[in-house]
Design a protein around this motif. Structure first.
Motif, PDB file in Angstrom:
ATOM      1  N   ILE A 100       0.891  -1.165   0.000  1.00  0.00           N
ATOM      2  CA  ILE A 100       0.000   0.000   0.000  1.00  0.00           C
ATOM      3  C   ILE A 100       0.920   1.203   0.000  1.00  0.00           C
ATOM      4  CG2 ILE A 100      -1.737   1.295   1.292  1.00  0.00           C
ATOM      5  CD1 ILE A 100      -2.723  -1.402   2.411  1.00  0.00           C
ATOM      6  N   LYS A 101       0.834   1.995  -1.051  1.00  0.00           N
ATOM      7  CA  LYS A 101       1.753   3.129  -1.193  1.00  0.00           C
ATOM      8  C   LYS A 101       1.048   4.437  -0.900  1.00  0.00           C
ATOM      9  CE  LYS A 101       3.118   4.970  -5.091  1.00  0.00           C
ATOM     10  NZ  LYS A 101       3.831   5.210  -6.350  1.00  0.00           N
ATOM     11  N   ILE A 102       1.703   5.239  -0.095  1.00  0.00           N
ATOM     12  CA  ILE A 102       1.208   6.569   0.280  1.00  0.00           C
ATOM     13  C   ILE A 102       2.114   7.594  -0.381  1.00  0.00           C
ATOM     14  CG2 ILE A 102       0.870   8.149   2.230  1.00  0.00           C
ATOM     15  CD1 ILE A 102       0.366   5.590   3.952  1.00  0.00           C
ATOM     16  N   SER A 103       1.546   8.394  -1.285  1.00  0.00           N
ATOM     17  CA  SER A 103       2.338   9.374  -2.052  1.00  0.00           C
ATOM     18  C   SER A 103       1.803  10.773  -1.831  1.00  0.00           C
ATOM     19  CB  SER A 103       2.258   9.074  -3.553  1.00  0.00           C
ATOM     20  OG  SER A 103       2.726   7.793  -3.849  1.00  0.00           O
ATOM     21  N   PRO A 104       2.376  11.518  -0.906  1.00  0.00           N
ATOM     22  CA  PRO A 104       1.954  12.917  -0.755  1.00  0.00           C
ATOM     23  C   PRO A 104       2.711  13.826  -1.720  1.00  0.00           C
ATOM     24  CG  PRO A 104       2.902  11.995   1.288  1.00  0.00           C
ATOM     25  CD  PRO A 104       3.301  11.118   0.147  1.00  0.00           C
ATOM     26  N   GLY A 105       2.031  14.870  -2.172  1.00  0.00           N
ATOM     27  CA  GLY A 105       2.675  15.942  -2.921  1.00  0.00           C
ATOM     28  C   GLY A 105       2.191  17.266  -2.338  1.00  0.00           C
ATOM     29  N   PHE A 106       3.113  18.025  -1.758  1.00  0.00           N
ATOM     30  CA  PHE A 106       2.762  19.316  -1.137  1.00  0.00           C
ATOM     31  C   PHE A 106       3.630  20.374  -1.793  1.00  0.00           C
ATOM     32  CE2 PHE A 106      -0.019  18.752   2.674  1.00  0.00           C
ATOM     33  CZ  PHE A 106      -0.315  17.414   2.448  1.00  0.00           C
ATOM     34  N   PHE A 107       2.987  21.229  -2.595  1.00  0.00           N
ATOM     35  CA  PHE A 107       3.751  22.030  -3.538  1.00  0.00           C
ATOM     36  C   PHE A 107       4.257  23.342  -2.960  1.00  0.00           C
ATOM     37  CE2 PHE A 107       1.216  18.910  -5.736  1.00  0.00           C
ATOM     38  CZ  PHE A 107       2.252  18.199  -6.314  1.00  0.00           C
ATOM     39  N   GLY A 108       3.955  23.599  -1.695  1.00  0.00           N
ATOM     40  CA  GLY A 108       4.591  24.708  -0.998  1.00  0.00           C
ATOM     41  C   GLY A 108       5.865  24.281  -0.287  1.00  0.00           C
ATOM     42  N   ASN A 109       6.185  22.977  -0.299  1.00  0.00           N
ATOM     43  CA  ASN A 109       7.342  22.491   0.455  1.00  0.00           C
ATOM     44  C   ASN A 109       8.681  23.079   0.024  1.00  0.00           C
ATOM     45  OD1 ASN A 109       5.716  20.962   2.064  1.00  0.00           O
ATOM     46  ND2 ASN A 109       6.569  18.976   1.486  1.00  0.00           N
TER      47      ASN A 109
END
Lengths: 322, 322
Positions: free
Chosen positions: A71-80
């Protein structure tokens, strides 16, 4: 007795799973399984956090015969990046397919996703590009641009490559770095046309939201791997329509991929069906082929299972007894 | 600089998050948020592995204002007991709501789910049962039966309880154990009717797939928490129709809960709306109330955030620098 949980860090996984022919073979097998076995691959779970410019995708797939699933969890937070942090990261949880117990946590910060994505590009090019393809063009100059070119060099005898990026400085840096890394010269092009006109294989790796590639020469193979969300779009509809179109997962490319924007009806083959001999690949040396790769949970399960098998063999990682 | 990942085991979490008034308040706040804030709670991701009698649910929710959100992985593999393993287990991954970075891994084997589920039962009974309710009936004799009774005792001045279970021996063991644990007597009943006829609050905690509770006395509150899948059903349609019906999440109870089986159209309040004063609760001492609890991702995010805050305060767990 409950087995302990193995924890592998990004450093462990970089050592255990490099981008090599075995990784490509592992992802190739996954696509064949997708076409030939009753794989269970539910729709992606997606959570949006607009006030922090964040999104999280959760993907999974079960492949009959594999001992584990991920089970893959892929966050993308573009203010990082403004905070000095990478915009994408994430991890995988690996469970036993027979008991459902959590057996491993792969704290890879997205590294295994980079590998399985690059490997899928190599699988697609190997299935669809002309056997004598020697010239590559890469659109985009980020991490996947680098890895797609390295992966392509595993399946075709490349003699040279060109790169185009919106930011010319990044294209030049890419060309210098890859020329130093790979056994062939890589040069930066000023326009997409200049980059692609002589190419046998074009790989698009950008987050573009409007087409950047409108036409290629007869016989070219195109791998489009930048589009993994409904608003992204790299390939012009007329090029999709002119090509022998191949999806990684048709139900997904109709929603997220280049097919979505081309608005074409009808049935199209999946990459795994071509690999399994169930659908036709390239017909001749003049055909344009296009692989639309949006990323599938089965690639995650496959690469995670490979990583765990290698970690067990090498005694790598730390274990937690629960 | 990327923060380290904190790892908490089931033993850590049992010490940090007992079933107490604070856990109930935490879950109460989550239901209020669900009714009053733009919570993001995507549909459950579900993977079925029928050849191993396995299923996995993945739930998540983002609550504006909370620092973190949880992604919960809940496997249920029903051949496990024959292997000496628990059929359900699982873990939560806790991510920063502002950066998406993985900050904690809660290797709880499902413990936090037990707590947040029991706490939701207490929140529902506190909102809907008569203030002077003193007699409880519990249907089922498993882990949740125990925890629901303990949770109920946190919100009502219980003077006694009865238990019914399909297996009379388990009901007697439950009664003996809970009488020794709680400050009031618990007795086993031979029939559902005998267990419930004098009860002010009835909690159903079974995996029944056909109704076991058909009628209750006027003024009774019923919490049905056993049904978390479309084929499960504890409450007879005529009782659902006769009661003031309250959902944890209406879109979910229409698919998975008692409402699904009752086949009732129309609009119904959610628990959070009643807590926030946006919908009517119990009208009078003779009304039958029914809370249909199927479990929501917001409960997971709330209890995980509580666990992480307490772990940080206590310096509990181990950290992994990535």
């Amino acid at each position: 007795m409950r087995p302990p949980v193995k924890i592998l860090t990004e450093a462990d996984l970089r050592a255990l799973v490099p981008l090599d022919a075995e990784a490509v073979a592992c992802i190739r097998d996954a696509f064949v399984a997708l076409a030939t076995k009753p794989v269970a691959m539910p729709p992606i779970l997606r959570l949006d956090i607009p006030e922090h410019r964040g999104e999280v995708d959760v993907k999974t797939a079960y492949v009959p015969g594999l001992s584990h699933f991920a089970i893959k969890i892929s966050p993308g937070f573009f203010g990082n990046p403004a905070l000095g942090l990478p915009s994408t990261n994430g991890m995988m949880v690996v469970l036993s397919a027979t008991t459902g117990l959590v057996e491993a946590l792969l704290l890879d910060n997205g590294y295994l996703t980079d590998i399985r994505t690059a490997a899928a590009g190599a699988v697609a090019a190997d299935a669809l590009a002309r056997p004598n393809a020697t010239r590559a063009a890469i659109l985009g100059a980020g991490m996947q641009a680098r890895m797609q070119l390295q992966a392509l060099a595993l399946v075709r005898p490349l003699a040279g490559a060109t790169v185009w990026a919106r930011d010319a400085g990044r294209a030049h840096a890419f060309a210098a770095e890859m020329t130093a890394t790979l056994p062939f010269p890589v040069s930066a092009a000023v326009t997409v046309h200049e980059a692609t006109e002589q190419a046998d294989v074009v790989v698009t790796t950008t987050p573009a939201t409007a087409p950047i590639l409108h036409r290629v020469a007869p016989g070219t193979h195109v791998t489009a791997m930048g589009s993994d969300a409904g608003h992204k779009n790299e390939i012009a509809p007329e090029l999709v329509a002119a090509a022998h179109y191949v999806a990684d997962r048709l139900s997904q490319t109709r929603m997220l991929g280049e097919l979505h924007h081309a608005g074409l009806a009808g049935d199209f083959p999946e990459l795994g069906q071509i690999l399994a001999g169930l659908a036709p690949g390239r017909s001749d040396a003049l055909q344009i082929t296009l692989a639309d790769l949006t990323g599938t949970g089965i690639q995650d399960t496959a690469i995670a299972t490979l990583a765990l098998a290698r970690a067990s063999g090498a005694g790598a990682g730390q274990t937690f007894t629960l």
